[in-house]
Design a protein around this motif. Structure first.
Motif, mmCIF file in Angstrom:
data_model
loop_
_atom_site.group_PDB
_atom_site.id
_atom_site.type_symbol
_atom_site.label_atom_id
_atom_site.label_comp_id
_atom_site.label_asym_id
_atom_site.label_seq_id
_atom_site.Cartn_x
_atom_site.Cartn_y
_atom_site.Cartn_z
ATOM 1 N N VAL A 1 4.980 13.053 4.919
ATOM 2 C CA VAL A 1 4.423 13.039 3.593
ATOM 3 C C VAL A 1 5.691 12.709 2.966
ATOM 4 C CG1 VAL A 1 3.748 14.415 1.560
ATOM 5 C CG2 VAL A 1 2.835 14.721 4.040
ATOM 6 N N ASP A 2 7.048 12.875 3.009
ATOM 7 C CA ASP A 2 8.122 12.521 2.249
ATOM 8 C C ASP A 2 8.078 11.068 2.102
ATOM 9 O OD1 ASP A 2 8.654 15.192 1.550
ATOM 10 O OD2 ASP A 2 10.343 15.226 3.004
ATOM 11 N N VAL A 3 7.941 10.180 3.392
ATOM 12 C CA VAL A 3 8.194 8.940 3.555
ATOM 13 C C VAL A 3 6.879 8.456 2.969
ATOM 14 C CG1 VAL A 3 7.942 7.063 5.137
ATOM 15 C CG2 VAL A 3 9.572 9.087 5.452
ATOM 16 N N LEU A 4 5.700 8.722 3.261
ATOM 17 C CA LEU A 4 4.416 8.060 2.603
ATOM 18 C C LEU A 4 4.322 8.042 1.216
ATOM 19 C CD1 LEU A 4 1.613 9.142 5.061
ATOM 20 C CD2 LEU A 4 2.799 7.158 5.039
ATOM 21 N N TYR A 5 5.047 9.037 0.543
ATOM 22 C CA TYR A 5 5.072 9.110 -0.913
ATOM 23 C C TYR A 5 6.279 8.612 -1.559
ATOM 24 C CZ TYR A 5 0.333 10.998 -0.578
ATOM 25 O OH TYR A 5 -1.215 11.138 -0.690
ATOM 26 N N GLY A 6 7.200 8.116 -0.861
ATOM 27 C CA GLY A 6 8.151 7.488 -1.344
ATOM 28 C C GLY A 6 9.332 8.417 -1.792
ATOM 29 N N ASN B 1 13.100 6.781 1.578
ATOM 30 C CA ASN B 1 12.703 5.447 1.989
ATOM 31 C C ASN B 1 12.655 5.228 3.667
ATOM 32 O OD1 ASN B 1 12.400 2.501 1.473
ATOM 33 N ND2 ASN B 1 14.401 2.177 2.140
ATOM 34 N N PRO B 2 11.895 4.632 4.292
ATOM 35 C CA PRO B 2 11.927 4.520 5.666
ATOM 36 C C PRO B 2 12.892 3.340 6.085
ATOM 37 C CG PRO B 2 9.962 3.384 4.902
ATOM 38 C CD PRO B 2 10.590 4.033 3.713
ATOM 39 N N ILE C 1 0.846 -1.174 0.086
ATOM 40 C CA ILE C 1 -0.103 -0.012 -0.109
ATOM 41 C C ILE C 1 0.923 1.342 0.024
ATOM 42 C CG2 ILE C 1 -0.283 0.055 2.489
ATOM 43 C CD1 ILE C 1 -3.249 0.956 2.063
ATOM 44 N N LEU C 2 2.095 1.027 0.597
ATOM 45 C CA LEU C 2 3.152 2.206 0.339
ATOM 46 C C LEU C 2 4.074 1.930 -0.628
ATOM 47 C CD1 LEU C 2 3.394 2.945 4.307
ATOM 48 C CD2 LEU C 2 2.101 4.295 2.580
ATOM 49 N N PRO C 3 4.543 2.920 -1.097
ATOM 50 C CA PRO C 3 4.252 4.278 -1.169
ATOM 51 C C PRO C 3 2.887 4.780 -1.646
ATOM 52 C CG PRO C 3 5.870 3.979 -2.972
ATOM 53 C CD PRO C 3 5.756 2.699 -2.232
ATOM 54 N N LEU C 4 2.322 5.727 -1.275
ATOM 55 C CA LEU C 4 0.908 6.057 -1.749
ATOM 56 C C LEU C 4 1.155 6.746 -3.419
ATOM 57 C CD1 LEU C 4 -0.363 7.614 1.414
ATOM 58 C CD2 LEU C 4 -0.915 5.292 0.493
ATOM 59 N N SER C 5 0.109 6.818 -3.939
ATOM 60 C CA SER C 5 0.183 7.636 -5.338
ATOM 61 C C SER C 5 -0.863 8.871 -5.224
ATOM 62 C CB SER C 5 -0.544 6.557 -6.243
ATOM 63 O OG SER C 5 -0.723 7.619 -7.443
ATOM 64 N N LYS C 6 -0.049 10.026 -5.839
ATOM 65 C CA LYS C 6 -0.960 11.053 -5.635
ATOM 66 C C LYS C 6 -2.354 11.144 -6.415
ATOM 67 C CE LYS C 6 3.470 14.042 -5.874
ATOM 68 N NZ LYS C 6 4.314 14.722 -6.853
ATOM 69 N N LEU D 1 3.320 3.047 10.374
ATOM 70 C CA LEU D 1 4.602 3.675 10.234
ATOM 71 C C LEU D 1 4.807 4.270 11.544
ATOM 72 C CD1 LEU D 1 6.868 4.654 8.321
ATOM 73 C CD2 LEU D 1 5.407 6.977 8.179
ATOM 74 N N GLU D 2 5.821 3.835 12.256
ATOM 75 C CA GLU D 2 6.117 4.467 13.451
ATOM 76 C C GLU D 2 7.107 5.829 13.163
ATOM 77 O OE1 GLU D 2 6.376 5.875 16.709
ATOM 78 O OE2 GLU D 2 5.807 3.742 17.215
ATOM 79 N N GLN D 3 6.589 6.942 13.359
ATOM 80 C CA GLN D 3 7.332 8.095 13.381
ATOM 81 C C GLN D 3 7.901 8.691 14.773
ATOM 82 O OE1 GLN D 3 5.090 11.644 11.778
ATOM 83 N NE2 GLN D 3 2.962 10.862 13.003
ATOM 84 N N TYR D 4 7.386 8.163 15.919
ATOM 85 C CA TYR D 4 8.100 8.758 17.220
ATOM 86 C C TYR D 4 7.588 10.033 17.276
ATOM 87 C CZ TYR D 4 10.658 4.384 17.747
ATOM 88 O OH TYR D 4 10.895 3.208 17.990
ATOM 89 N N LEU D 5 8.365 10.890 17.911
ATOM 90 C CA LEU D 5 8.230 12.428 18.117
ATOM 91 C C LEU D 5 9.105 13.005 17.301
ATOM 92 C CD1 LEU D 5 7.880 12.319 22.066
ATOM 93 C CD2 LEU D 5 6.139 11.864 20.262
ATOM 94 N N GLY D 6 8.595 13.610 16.254
ATOM 95 C CA GLY D 6 9.807 13.732 15.054
ATOM 96 C C GLY D 6 10.220 15.152 15.015
#
Length: 272
Positions: free
Chosen positions: A247-252, A255-256, A91-96, A233-238
């Motif tokens: 958004v950079d990670v979700l849309y590729g 790379n996480p 499902i990730l990365p998402l598409s625009k 997606l674990e982003q902790y306290l970013g």
């Protein structure tokens, strides 16, 4: 726990301060002879020495820095430290091209730092809502879903979230731990997320299978809902640029590649 014994052991600085309880305890100890005035003077002198050494630096003209470069660096660091815990059906990365239901108060008022002595003053705070809106325009719909200030299920917020989740291709659900669930100064007694976050996941999973959960938390949690969502997606306290980084990670774009620094238990819900 014992200010007088701390002074005897060489600990001159008390944090946080602000009350005179310990000051009275120190005065009493000196008066009663259980703390020598020489020991007290020694500790006070060390604090004064630090102040005097700092003055020349503080009097110098300050060098300005590029706040936007600082923010972009924060964005890169945040993206590089996110951890992908699950990605079912790619499902990730998402598409625009996909429409997105962005759900969760953290998207609008992010939990980007801890509480207590870790609090800092950001130059600005980028939110996921702003970043998604800038990227997708009218392909994004937002619902708050829960009140981050209290752990009470508000059905009107849940129903609003469910209604937009039905209509969009993908749900990006922002949940985790609020300040009242983890902070400096007290220990957690369980690993649960707030109940109003938990209910939100359960209700949205009934109407849309394409759920991407984005976690904001400073410590491990249990995820009894993990099999009902496609990505976690674990982003902790970013930090201050966590919204843009997400958004950079979700849309590729990034790379996480972060790794967990602790174990997340594979358990069902633990009741208090």
């Amino acid at each position: 726990n014992n200010r007088v014994e701390g002074l005897k052991a060489g600990q001159e600085l008390e944090m946080p301060g602000g009350t005179d309880t310990n000051a009275k305890m120190i005065v009493k100890a000196v008066q009663e002879g259980t703390l020598s005035i020489e020991t007290l003077n020694s500790r006070v002198e060390r604090v004064i020495d630090l102040i005097l050494k700092s003055l020349p630096v503080l009097e110098k003209e300050q060098t300005p820095y590029d706040k936007e470069s600082h923010h972009q660096f924060s964005r890169r660091v945040a993206a590089d430290t996110m951890v992908l815990l699950k990605n079912e059906d790619k499902i990730l990365p998402l598409s625009k091209k996909q429409s997105v239901a962005l759900i969760g108060a953290f998207a609008e008022t992010p939990r980007y730092q801890g509480s207590g002595s870790s609090l800092i003053n950001p130059t600005k705070v980028g939110t996921a809502l702003e970043s998604f809106s800038s990227l997708l325009g009218d392909k994004i719909t937002f619902a708050k879903g829960y009140n981050p200030k209290k752990d009470v299920v508000e059905q009107d917020l849940v129903q609003e979230a469910v209604s937009i989740a039905k209509e969009q291709d993908v749900v990006v659900l922002m949940i985790g731990l609020t300040d009242s669930f983890e902070s400096e100064g007290f220990d957690r007694t369980h690993l649960n997320i707030p109940n109003n976050h938990l209910v939100l996941v359960e209700e949205i999973a009934k109407v849309n299978p394409n759920i991407v959960v984005c976690l904001s938390n400073g410590s491990p949690i249990i995820m009894p809902w993990k099999d009902n969502v496609k990505a976690i997606l674990e982003q902790y306290l970013g930090g201050q640029a966590s919204g843009e980084a997400l958004v950079d990670v979700l849309y590729g774009k990034v790379n996480p590649n972060g790794k967990l620094a602790e174990t997340f238990p594979n358990l069902s819900l633990i009741h208090i």
